[in-house]
Design an enzyme around this catalytic site. Structure first.
Site, PDB file in Angstrom:
ATOM      1  N   LYS A 108       0.855  -1.195   0.000  1.00 59.84           N
ATOM      2  CA  LYS A 108       0.000   0.000   0.000  1.00 59.84           C
ATOM      3  C   LYS A 108       0.882   1.233   0.000  1.00 59.84           C
ATOM      4  CE  LYS A 108      -4.481   0.787   0.224  1.00 59.84           C
ATOM      5  NZ  LYS A 108      -5.481  -0.155  -0.313  1.00 59.84           N
ATOM      6  N   GLY A 220     -20.213   6.607   3.307  1.00 62.62           N
ATOM      7  CA  GLY A 220     -19.203   6.866   2.267  1.00 62.62           C
ATOM      8  C   GLY A 220     -19.832   6.797   0.888  1.00 62.62           C
ATOM      9  N   GLY A 225     -18.708   3.042  -2.175  1.00 62.75           N
ATOM     10  CA  GLY A 225     -20.065   3.228  -1.661  1.00 62.75           C
ATOM     11  C   GLY A 225     -21.068   3.405  -2.788  1.00 62.75           C
ATOM     12  N   TYR A 226     -20.705   4.207  -3.776  1.00 60.07           N
ATOM     13  CA  TYR A 226     -21.625   4.466  -4.893  1.00 60.07           C
ATOM     14  C   TYR A 226     -21.985   3.164  -5.618  1.00 60.07           C
ATOM     15  CZ  TYR A 226     -23.404   5.719  -9.467  1.00 60.07           C
ATOM     16  OH  TYR A 226     -24.187   5.775 -10.589  1.00 60.07           O
TER      17      TYR A 226
HETATM   18  P1  NAD Z   1     -13.293   7.560  -2.257  1.00 62.61           P
HETATM   19  O1  NAD Z   1     -12.272   8.591  -1.999  1.00 62.61           O
HETATM   20  O2  NAD Z   1     -13.816   7.416  -3.644  1.00 62.61           O
HETATM   21  O3  NAD Z   1     -14.552   7.784  -1.291  1.00 62.61           O
HETATM   22  C1  NAD Z   1     -14.474   7.901   0.097  1.00 62.61           C
HETATM   23  C2  NAD Z   1     -15.821   8.425   0.582  1.00 62.61           C
HETATM   24  O4  NAD Z   1     -15.830   8.415   2.017  1.00 62.61           O
HETATM   25  C3  NAD Z   1     -16.167   9.848   0.176  1.00 62.61           C
HETATM   26  O5  NAD Z   1     -17.543   9.923  -0.121  1.00 62.61           O
HETATM   27  C4  NAD Z   1     -15.915  10.673   1.447  1.00 62.61           C
HETATM   28  O6  NAD Z   1     -16.705  11.838   1.506  1.00 62.61           O
HETATM   29  C5  NAD Z   1     -16.351   9.654   2.471  1.00 62.61           C
HETATM   30  N1  NAD Z   1     -15.818   9.926   3.802  1.00 62.61           N
HETATM   31  C6  NAD Z   1     -14.579  10.304   4.158  1.00 62.61           C
HETATM   32  N2  NAD Z   1     -14.515  10.471   5.496  1.00 62.61           N
HETATM   33  C7  NAD Z   1     -15.733  10.172   5.976  1.00 62.61           C
HETATM   34  C8  NAD Z   1     -16.313  10.153   7.253  1.00 62.61           C
HETATM   35  N3  NAD Z   1     -15.602  10.472   8.330  1.00 62.61           N
HETATM   36  N4  NAD Z   1     -17.612   9.795   7.374  1.00 62.61           N
HETATM   37  C9  NAD Z   1     -18.340   9.459   6.287  1.00 62.61           C
HETATM   38  N5  NAD Z   1     -17.852   9.460   5.047  1.00 62.61           N
HETATM   39  C10 NAD Z   1     -16.576   9.825   4.897  1.00 62.61           C
HETATM   40  O7  NAD Z   1     -12.678   6.179  -1.727  1.00 62.61           O
HETATM   41  P2  NAD Z   1     -13.053   4.706  -2.173  1.00 62.61           P
HETATM   42  O8  NAD Z   1     -12.149   4.303  -3.276  1.00 62.61           O
HETATM   43  O9  NAD Z   1     -14.528   4.585  -2.323  1.00 62.61           O
HETATM   44  O10 NAD Z   1     -12.566   3.884  -0.884  1.00 62.61           O
HETATM   45  C11 NAD Z   1     -13.387   3.754   0.272  1.00 62.61           C
HETATM   46  C12 NAD Z   1     -12.817   2.653   1.153  1.00 62.61           C
HETATM   47  O11 NAD Z   1     -12.756   1.434   0.398  1.00 62.61           O
HETATM   48  C13 NAD Z   1     -11.389   2.879   1.654  1.00 62.61           C
HETATM   49  O12 NAD Z   1     -11.270   2.275   2.929  1.00 62.61           O
HETATM   50  C14 NAD Z   1     -10.533   2.119   0.654  1.00 62.61           C
HETATM   51  O13 NAD Z   1      -9.291   1.737   1.193  1.00 62.61           O
HETATM   52  C15 NAD Z   1     -11.432   0.925   0.410  1.00 62.61           C
HETATM   53  N6  NAD Z   1     -11.161   0.216  -0.846  1.00 62.61           N
HETATM   54  C16 NAD Z   1     -11.248   0.866  -2.048  1.00 62.61           C
HETATM   55  C17 NAD Z   1     -11.017   0.146  -3.223  1.00 62.61           C
HETATM   56  C18 NAD Z   1     -11.187   0.770  -4.582  1.00 62.61           C
HETATM   57  O14 NAD Z   1     -11.091   0.030  -5.577  1.00 62.61           O
HETATM   58  N7  NAD Z   1     -11.467   2.045  -4.688  1.00 62.61           N
HETATM   59  C19 NAD Z   1     -10.670  -1.204  -3.158  1.00 62.61           C
HETATM   60  C20 NAD Z   1     -10.596  -1.832  -1.907  1.00 62.61           C
HETATM   61  C21 NAD Z   1     -10.849  -1.100  -0.765  1.00 62.61           C
END
Ligand code: NAD
Length: 424
Positions: A108, A220, A225-226
């Site tokens: 990471k 999120g 989330g979306y």
């Molecule tokens: P992202 O940046 O696209 O979205 C993060 C979201 O979380 C945003 O909507 C932000 O406003 C919200 N957020 C931040 N702090 C917050 C809080 N305190 N309370 C509520 N919402 C909050 O990130 P992502 O890619 O969707 O990743 C989200 C999680 O999933 C992370 O833990 C990441 O490590 C994990 N993840 C992502 C992927 C990927 O492919 N993107 C893969 C595996 C794991």
């Protein structure tokens, strides 16, 4: 509160006990020693121009374990990135890749920066500087980065471009999560949310859960989330609320994902959006966690649910879409209340799985259709859930997390043993 790496160490310790019948005591001890720290953590100072001013940023890449294959893991841009956090996230990647049986170890990376108010050219400068400083440690057979929080296909494109400039050869498999035109995979954007949905669907089918009678809230509204919401709504589940860092939009019966997306892009935050709509009410993130629903899906950052707020959670199922959203002390409280926790190392493994598909396509030069990607992803996620559920029953393991860890660690330890890393 536990640091993320402490959480990982607790999870490691509490899962190794299930492997006593599979490995000798010496092997388990030797493996524990290796897995209790990353192989290495690279720390660099990036000198970048932000808004025309020369600025120094701290960047990390943690490479945890590569017994199963090259290191693999995302790069995050966030003000709270720390050495401890990247170490934990890299260790979780080792576990995750093995849960879904990918030929990868865990890594990471991160840059300590809040990218919210940066210009596109500032972000490009950071991406290029990261690639320049880290190029000796990454590569398609060495360590393959991907997007994470606040990074996406554009950031991967800049990083790949800089990497190829510095190394002097084309190497599309050195980064995944790229735009399609640069060798990205169809289905990668939605892969993590879709993979999480497949895991939930597999669990729901095993429990005869009926979508139209099942309520969900999601913390999120980023990539994960979306897309989870999108597929859950399509399958008929009732998503009652979704939040960003400002708080949540709540609907009495079910949110409309297009409407919520429009509000988010128009007003930038759900707090602001809530002032301009009477269809949705507003809840703080604390109130969202305490909503009376069937499923709580944290999809933001780690430690969203800790010993402090775990008692407020009313959901019966927690689907960990983010990495490390439930701390170990919270998990103990929740499990004792009978809450079922589907762990991050399984629920969000869809992203790295399609990254693996992307890398395979880059190496072979043969590209797949979206339906091939979805079919193979579904097979992987349903297959992993099935194997973990069976192991859980066979070894009488109380939590899905420990069962997932036991399954994953057995594979990593076996690989290390064959390689001769555990001694005689
Ligand atoms: P992202 O940046 O696209 O979205 C993060 C979201 O979380 C945003 O909507 C932000 O406003 C919200 N957020 C931040 N702090 C917050 C809080 N305190 N309370 C509520 N919402 C909050 O990130 P992502 O890619 O969707 O990743 C989200 C999680 O999933 C992370 O833990 C990441 O490590 C994990 N993840 C992502 C992927 C990927 O492919 N993107 C893969 C595996 C794991």
């Amino acid at each position: 509160m536990n640091s993320p790496f402490d959480s990982y160490l607790t999870q490691l310790e509490s899962s190794l006990k299930f492997l006593k019948e599979d490995f000798s005591e010496n092997d388990i001890e030797a493996a524990k020693k290796i897995l209790s720290r990353p192989d290495r953590v690279i720390e660099k100072i990036l000198k970048v121009k932000l808004g025309g001013t020369e600025t120094k940023l701290i960047a990390y890449r943690s490479q945890h374990n590569n017994a199963l294959g090259p290191y693999k893991g995302g790069i995050r841009f966030h003000q709270n990135v720390s050495k401890d956090e990247v170490k934990a996230l890299s260790a979780w990647m080792s576990v995750k890749c093995s849960v879904v049986e990918l030929p990868y170890g865990g890594a990471k990376g991160g840059v300590v920066i809040d990218p919210k108010n940066l210009t596109e050219s500032d972000i490009e400068n950071i991406c290029r500087a990261f690639s320049r400083e880290m190029h000796d440690y990454i590569g398609e057979k060495v360590d393959i980065p991907a997007p994470d929080v606040n990074t996406g296909e554009q950031e991967m494109a800049w990083m790949l471009d800089e990497y190829e400039k510095v190394t002097g050869f084309k190497s599309p498999g050195a980064f995944t999560g790229k735009p399609l035109v640069l060798g990205g995979s169809k289905g990668r954007t939605e892969a993590t949310g879709l993979g999480g949905f497949y895991v939930f669907d597999a669990y729901a089918k095993s429990r005869n859960i009926i979508p139209s009678k099942t309520t969900i809230v999601v913390q999120g509204f980023g990539n994960v989330g979306y897309w989870f919401c999108y597929f859950a709504l399509k399958a008929g589940y009732k998503v009652l609320a979704i939040s960003d860092s400002s708080g949540a939009l709540v609907h009495k019966t079910c949110v409309d994902i297009d409407e919520v997306s429009e509000l988010k892009s128009k007003y930038r935050s759900f707090l602001e959006a809530s002032k301009h709509t009477n269809k949705y009410s507003f809840a703080t993130n604390d109130e969202l966690l305490a909503m009376n629903v069937d499923v709580l899906a944290p999809a933001a950052l780690e430690n969203a649910i800790t010993g402090k707020n775990a008692n407020f959670v009313k959901a019966k199922i927690i689907l960990e879409l983010a990495n490390g959203p439930v701390s170990p002390d919270a998990e103990t409280k929740l499990l004792s209340k009978g809450v079922e926790i589907l762990p991050d190392v399984l629920c969000n493994a869809g992203g790295v799985t399609v990254s693996y598909f992307e890398w395979s396509q880059n190496i072979s030069g043969y590209y797949w259709s979206k339906s091939q990607v979805y079919k193979r992803l579904s097979k992987k996620m349903f297959g992993a859930f099935d194997k973990i559920a069976k192991l859980k029953a066979l070894k009488n393991i109380s939590s899905y997390r420990q069962a997932a860890y036991a399954f994953s660690l057995a594979r990593i330890i076996s690989a290390m043993k064959f390689r001769g890393w555990l001694g005689k």
